[in-house]
Design an enzyme around this catalytic site. Structure first.
Site, PDB file in Angstrom:
ATOM      1  N   GLY A  13       0.813  -1.220   0.000  1.00 45.67           N
ATOM      2  CA  GLY A  13       0.000   0.000   0.000  1.00 45.67           C
ATOM      3  C   GLY A  13       0.839   1.260   0.000  1.00 45.67           C
ATOM      4  N   TYR A  14       0.237   2.321   0.531  1.00 52.22           N
ATOM      5  CA  TYR A  14       0.883   3.640   0.571  1.00 52.22           C
ATOM      6  C   TYR A  14       2.157   3.632   1.408  1.00 52.22           C
ATOM      7  CZ  TYR A  14      -3.146   5.713  -1.692  1.00 52.22           C
ATOM      8  OH  TYR A  14      -4.113   6.051  -2.601  1.00 52.22           O
ATOM      9  N   GLY A  16       3.886   0.355   2.579  1.00 52.49           N
ATOM     10  CA  GLY A  16       4.765  -0.751   2.204  1.00 52.49           C
ATOM     11  C   GLY A  16       5.479  -0.506   0.882  1.00 52.49           C
ATOM     12  N   ALA A 164       4.649  11.163   5.299  1.00 52.97           N
ATOM     13  CA  ALA A 164       3.361  11.777   4.969  1.00 52.97           C
ATOM     14  C   ALA A 164       3.145  11.603   3.473  1.00 52.97           C
ATOM     15  CB  ALA A 164       3.353  13.257   5.342  1.00 52.97           C
ATOM     16  N   LEU A 221       1.302   6.707  17.755  1.00 55.08           N
ATOM     17  CA  LEU A 221      -0.014   7.289  18.025  1.00 55.08           C
ATOM     18  C   LEU A 221       0.147   8.695  18.587  1.00 55.08           C
ATOM     19  CD1 LEU A 221      -2.006   4.315  19.638  1.00 55.08           C
ATOM     20  CD2 LEU A 221      -1.978   5.072  17.260  1.00 55.08           C
ATOM     21  N   PHE A 272      -8.573  18.567   8.651  1.00 54.85           N
ATOM     22  CA  PHE A 272      -7.591  17.564   8.212  1.00 54.85           C
ATOM     23  C   PHE A 272      -8.303  16.317   7.711  1.00 54.85           C
ATOM     24  CE2 PHE A 272      -7.642  16.890  12.957  1.00 54.85           C
ATOM     25  CZ  PHE A 272      -8.135  15.604  12.995  1.00 54.85           C
ATOM     26  N   CYS A 276      -4.824   8.551   8.346  1.00 55.53           N
ATOM     27  CA  CYS A 276      -4.194   8.297   9.650  1.00 55.53           C
ATOM     28  C   CYS A 276      -4.761   9.070  10.825  1.00 55.53           C
ATOM     29  CB  CYS A 276      -2.698   8.574   9.551  1.00 55.53           C
ATOM     30  SG  CYS A 276      -1.865   7.385   8.500  1.00 55.53           S
TER      31      CYS A 276
HETATM   32  P1  NAD Z   1      -3.136   0.371   2.399  1.00 57.46           P
HETATM   33  O1  NAD Z   1      -4.547  -0.006   2.603  1.00 57.46           O
HETATM   34  O2  NAD Z   1      -2.750   1.301   1.314  1.00 57.46           O
HETATM   35  O3  NAD Z   1      -2.263  -0.964   2.175  1.00 57.46           O
HETATM   36  C1  NAD Z   1      -2.398  -2.118   2.920  1.00 57.46           C
HETATM   37  C2  NAD Z   1      -2.313  -3.317   1.987  1.00 57.46           C
HETATM   38  O4  NAD Z   1      -2.241  -4.510   2.764  1.00 57.46           O
HETATM   39  C3  NAD Z   1      -3.531  -3.492   1.064  1.00 57.46           C
HETATM   40  O5  NAD Z   1      -3.105  -3.430  -0.292  1.00 57.46           O
HETATM   41  C4  NAD Z   1      -4.092  -4.874   1.431  1.00 57.46           C
HETATM   42  O6  NAD Z   1      -4.571  -5.606   0.314  1.00 57.46           O
HETATM   43  C5  NAD Z   1      -2.868  -5.538   2.020  1.00 57.46           C
HETATM   44  N1  NAD Z   1      -3.176  -6.670   2.920  1.00 57.46           N
HETATM   45  C6  NAD Z   1      -4.055  -6.709   3.943  1.00 57.46           C
HETATM   46  N2  NAD Z   1      -4.012  -7.901   4.553  1.00 57.46           N
HETATM   47  C7  NAD Z   1      -3.093  -8.646   3.902  1.00 57.46           C
HETATM   48  C8  NAD Z   1      -2.583  -9.962   4.077  1.00 57.46           C
HETATM   49  N3  NAD Z   1      -3.014 -10.757   5.073  1.00 57.46           N
HETATM   50  N4  NAD Z   1      -1.651 -10.418   3.209  1.00 57.46           N
HETATM   51  C9  NAD Z   1      -1.196  -9.610   2.216  1.00 57.46           C
HETATM   52  N5  NAD Z   1      -1.627  -8.361   2.019  1.00 57.46           N
HETATM   53  C10 NAD Z   1      -2.560  -7.872   2.853  1.00 57.46           C
HETATM   54  O7  NAD Z   1      -2.630   0.933   3.811  1.00 57.46           O
HETATM   55  P2  NAD Z   1      -1.426   1.970   4.077  1.00 57.46           P
HETATM   56  O8  NAD Z   1      -1.915   3.350   3.904  1.00 57.46           O
HETATM   57  O9  NAD Z   1      -0.212   1.498   3.377  1.00 57.46           O
HETATM   58  O10 NAD Z   1      -1.249   1.758   5.644  1.00 57.46           O
HETATM   59  C11 NAD Z   1      -0.678   0.579   6.168  1.00 57.46           C
HETATM   60  C12 NAD Z   1      -0.396   0.800   7.643  1.00 57.46           C
HETATM   61  O11 NAD Z   1       0.554   1.851   7.798  1.00 57.46           O
HETATM   62  C13 NAD Z   1      -1.606   1.204   8.472  1.00 57.46           C
HETATM   63  O12 NAD Z   1      -1.500   0.625   9.743  1.00 57.46           O
HETATM   64  C14 NAD Z   1      -1.450   2.714   8.576  1.00 57.46           C
HETATM   65  O13 NAD Z   1      -2.032   3.215   9.754  1.00 57.46           O
HETATM   66  C15 NAD Z   1       0.045   2.882   8.643  1.00 57.46           C
HETATM   67  N6  NAD Z   1       0.543   4.181   8.159  1.00 57.46           N
HETATM   68  C16 NAD Z   1       0.020   4.772   7.052  1.00 57.46           C
HETATM   69  C17 NAD Z   1       0.543   5.970   6.586  1.00 57.46           C
HETATM   70  C18 NAD Z   1      -0.015   6.649   5.380  1.00 57.46           C
HETATM   71  O14 NAD Z   1       0.328   7.797   5.136  1.00 57.46           O
HETATM   72  N7  NAD Z   1      -0.861   6.024   4.597  1.00 57.46           N
HETATM   73  C19 NAD Z   1       1.624   6.544   7.245  1.00 57.46           C
HETATM   74  C20 NAD Z   1       2.159   5.910   8.352  1.00 57.46           C
HETATM   75  C21 NAD Z   1       1.606   4.717   8.803  1.00 57.46           C
HETATM   76  C1  UDX Z   2       0.232  12.039   8.564  1.00 65.78           C
HETATM   77  C2  UDX Z   2       1.521  12.378   9.347  1.00 65.78           C
HETATM   78  O1  UDX Z   2       1.972  13.686   8.978  1.00 65.78           O
HETATM   79  C3  UDX Z   2       2.598  11.357   9.056  1.00 65.78           C
HETATM   80  O2  UDX Z   2       3.740  11.628   9.837  1.00 65.78           O
HETATM   81  C4  UDX Z   2       2.045   9.978   9.373  1.00 65.78           C
HETATM   82  O3  UDX Z   2       3.014   9.004   9.074  1.00 65.78           O
HETATM   83  C5  UDX Z   2       0.775   9.709   8.593  1.00 65.78           C
HETATM   84  O4  UDX Z   2      -0.187  10.730   8.872  1.00 65.78           O
HETATM   85  P1  UDX Z   2      -0.571  12.366   6.050  1.00 65.78           P
HETATM   86  O5  UDX Z   2      -1.921  12.128   6.615  1.00 65.78           O
HETATM   87  O6  UDX Z   2      -0.131  11.593   4.874  1.00 65.78           O
HETATM   88  O7  UDX Z   2       0.540  12.160   7.180  1.00 65.78           O
HETATM   89  O8  UDX Z   2      -0.444  13.927   5.637  1.00 65.78           O
HETATM   90  P2  UDX Z   2      -0.262  15.273   6.487  1.00 65.78           P
HETATM   91  O9  UDX Z   2       0.683  16.126   5.773  1.00 65.78           O
HETATM   92  O10 UDX Z   2       0.027  15.006   7.904  1.00 65.78           O
HETATM   93  O11 UDX Z   2      -1.691  15.958   6.349  1.00 65.78           O
HETATM   94  C6  UDX Z   2      -2.838  15.425   6.996  1.00 65.78           C
HETATM   95  C7  UDX Z   2      -4.006  16.374   6.833  1.00 65.78           C
HETATM   96  O12 UDX Z   2      -3.807  17.551   7.595  1.00 65.78           O
HETATM   97  C8  UDX Z   2      -4.216  16.853   5.393  1.00 65.78           C
HETATM   98  O13 UDX Z   2      -5.590  16.898   5.107  1.00 65.78           O
HETATM   99  C9  UDX Z   2      -3.618  18.232   5.393  1.00 65.78           C
HETATM  100  O14 UDX Z   2      -4.166  19.058   4.423  1.00 65.78           O
HETATM  101  C10 UDX Z   2      -3.973  18.697   6.795  1.00 65.78           C
HETATM  102  N1  UDX Z   2      -3.097  19.756   7.309  1.00 65.78           N
HETATM  103  C11 UDX Z   2      -1.774  19.529   7.472  1.00 65.78           C
HETATM  104  C12 UDX Z   2      -3.639  20.989   7.660  1.00 65.78           C
HETATM  105  O15 UDX Z   2      -4.836  21.197   7.530  1.00 65.78           O
HETATM  106  N2  UDX Z   2      -2.815  21.945   8.163  1.00 65.78           N
HETATM  107  C13 UDX Z   2      -1.485  21.747   8.354  1.00 65.78           C
HETATM  108  O16 UDX Z   2      -0.805  22.672   8.829  1.00 65.78           O
HETATM  109  C14 UDX Z   2      -0.944  20.496   7.991  1.00 65.78           C
END
Ligand code: NAD
Ligand code: UDX
Length: 471
Positions: A13-14, A16, A164, A221, A272, A276
């Site tokens: 995902g976003y 991995g 982010a 968190l 926001f 996450c």
């Molecule tokens: P995502 O939904 O984009 O990707 C997760 C992927 O895992 C999906 O493609 C899904 O099909 C796959 N999956 C689920 N179960 C599976 C399994 N058993 N085997 C194989 N594949 C499997 O999610 P994401 O945004 O990448 O977030 C992943 C984690 O990272 C979450 O816990 C999220 O909170 C955390 N996180 C996300 C961000 C962000 O900006 N998106 C930033 C920091 C942390």
């Molecule tokens: C957030 C954390 O920043 C990142 O460290 C964590 O790993 C995942 O969650 P993300 O959600 O991808 O990242 O983007 P971020 O830049 O934090 O923005 C989150 C939301 O807050 C957006 O909608 C953005 O527009 C809003 N935002 C951000 C504001 O409204 N004001 C700000 O000053 C900053």
């Protein structure tokens, strides 16, 4: 410590995808396999059109793909071959059962863990990359130990991700810190050193910090809660600004110059979004409640409530300004992604706004430079065909900002894409194609008020006092 030769990342995902693409590029000697159960997502990773848009991602993937970076759906084989496994699956908010609406659904983490236990024939380092509640490592350990072959040893690390979206590659290349939590045992420290070595291929050693596994889980968190809290704080102040004639950007500037506060993350907005903040704060609220700390839970919950209020307040402002009726009016919504430079729409404030305008019987025209059309429909209809028919009566998707503005009474800027700035978009042209009076509601304060009002627009900017502007 053991040198890592082979990495498996469960979840393409976003997080991995970009994270392990950067790891592979920096460690050409390590074989990196990113696996997912979602076939179409994997196909996209193997194609020219990657499943997610991130500046610099395509170039990073191209460096290593099919050399030491592979995308596949063969989860079992990748687990078997790996020394180190990242669990980077989704951890959404539970939709039903105990803690619904707050607690994290750990079903995907558990499924991945059980598969690791079943497949592993040799020792593995299992790394929590997903954001999980504090003490999840304990559950992972129990599941692994209860289901594994005898003689196979697992070390569990917490390595939360701080990237982010929109700046993922930049954040990964130059992280403020890399955090690794491990058990306080010889084996735990050794596993921690193995992972630290992977990162040290490009991250300076002093930025790789280690701590106990519970602190590491909670730090993720905590970081998201405190970041979101800054936004809710500035948004709460934006309401005071609008009511008084103060300017929230000026206030943020003045406040941010205090070195103890700092200037970043104080941009007032329409609220926001993103996958996450809301999820992780509610997770913290649930954790606090389950630890019998209701005052702590209420404190964090308010950050989310303030965000809901901000979206509501903005939508109400639009309605009031349009003489309290939207029926037979067209509203152009500029931007649908939750922030610029991403095609991600999860929890985007634009969703709430579009829904509220549609409920007021407006016709809504959406334009976003990166969000795919089917993604907009998915967010607005949740795949429900009855809802879809209704939504499609009111909502259209356009191919340009100018097209969306054609015949509109108002423009709502929901995402701060650079192409919506008055230095990039010709607002005089936009004005010409709109109904008059032509309103702009700038939910991201990206417009130069003088330029816009000189053209003839009635402008409302979030957090700007009304003195000298229209009421
Ligand atoms: P995502 O939904 O984009 O990707 C997760 C992927 O895992 C999906 O493609 C899904 O099909 C796959 N999956 C689920 N179960 C599976 C399994 N058993 N085997 C194989 N594949 C499997 O999610 P994401 O945004 O990448 O977030 C992943 C984690 O990272 C979450 O816990 C999220 O909170 C955390 N996180 C996300 C961000 C962000 O900006 N998106 C930033 C920091 C942390
Ligand atoms: C957030 C954390 O920043 C990142 O460290 C964590 O790993 C995942 O969650 P993300 O959600 O991808 O990242 O983007 P971020 O830049 O934090 O923005 C989150 C939301 O807050 C957006 O909608 C953005 O527009 C809003 N935002 C951000 C504001 O409204 N004001 C700000 O000053 C900053």
């Amino acid at each position: 410590h053991r040198k890592v030769n082979s990495i498996c990342c469960i979840g393409a995902g976003y997080v991995g995808g970009p994270t392990c693409a950067v790891i592979a590029a920096a460690n050409p000697h390590i074989n990196v396999q990113i696996v997912d159960v979602n076939q179409s997502r994997i196909d996209a990773w193997n194609s020219d059109v990657l499943p997610i848009y991130e500046p610099g991602l395509a170039e990073t993937v191209a460096k290593s793909r099919n050399r030491n970076l592979f995308f596949s759906t063969n989860v079992s084989q990748a687990i078997e071959e790996a020394d180190l496994i990242f669990v980077s699956v989704n951890t959404p908010t539970k939709k039903s059962g105990m803690g619904r609406g707050f607690a994290a659904d750990l079903g995907y983490v558990e499924a991945a863990t059980r598969q690791i236990a079943k497949i592993a024939k040799s020792d593995k380092i299992v790394v929590e990359k997903s954001t999980v509640p504090c003490r999840t490592a304990q559950s992972i350990r129990l599941i692994l130990e209860a289901n594994s072959r005898s003689g196979v040893h697992f070390d569990i690390l917490s390595n939360p991700e701080f990237l982010a979206e929109g700046t993922a590659i930049q954040d990964l290349m130059h992280p403020d810190r890399v955090l690794i939590g491990s058990q306080d045992t010889v084996a735990g420290f050794s596993a921690c050193a193995s992972l630290a070595e992977v990162y040290s291929a490009w991250v300076p050693r002093d930025k790789i910090i280690t701590m106990n596994v519970w602190s590491s889980e909670l730090s993720k968190l905590a970081a998201n809660a405190m970041l979101a809290q800054r936004i809710s704080s500035i948004n709460a102040l934006s309401a005071i600004c609008e009511a008084t004639g103060a300017d929230v950007d000026e206030v943020a500037h003045a406040v941010g110059l205090d070195s103890r506060i700092g200037p970043k993350f104080l941009k007032s907005s329409v609220g926001f979004g993103g996958s996450c903040f809301r999820k992780d704060i509610l997770n913290l609220v649930y954790l606090s409640e389950s630890l019998n700390l209701p005052e702590v839970a209420a404190y964090w919950r308010q950050v989310v409530e303030m965000n809901e209020y901000q979206k509501f307040r903005f939508a109400r402002k639009v309605l009031h300004s349009l003489f309290d009726t939207m029926s037979n009016k067209r509203i152009a919504v500029f931007g649908f992604a939750f922030k610029k430079d991403t095609g991600d729409t999860r929890e985007s404030a634009a969703i709430t706004l579009v829904q509220s305008f549609a409920e007021e019987m407006a016709s809504v025209a959406i334009y976003d430079p990166k969000v795919e059309e089917r993604q907009v429909w998915l967010e607005l209809t949740s795949n429900d065909t009855d809802i879809e028919a209704k939504v499609k009566e009111r909502v259209t998707i356009c191919n340009s900002a100018l097209e969306a503005a054609g015949g509109a009474d108002a423009i709502v800027i929901a995402t701060e894409w650079d192409e919506f700035k008055d230095t990039n978009l010709n607002y005089a042209d936009v004005y010409r194609v709109m109904n008059k009076p032509a309103f702009i509601f700038d939910g991201r304060s990206i417009l130069n008020a003088g330029v816009i009002t000189d053209i003839g627009f009635k402008l409302h900017t979030i957090g700007k006092g009304t003195e000298g502007r229209f009421e």
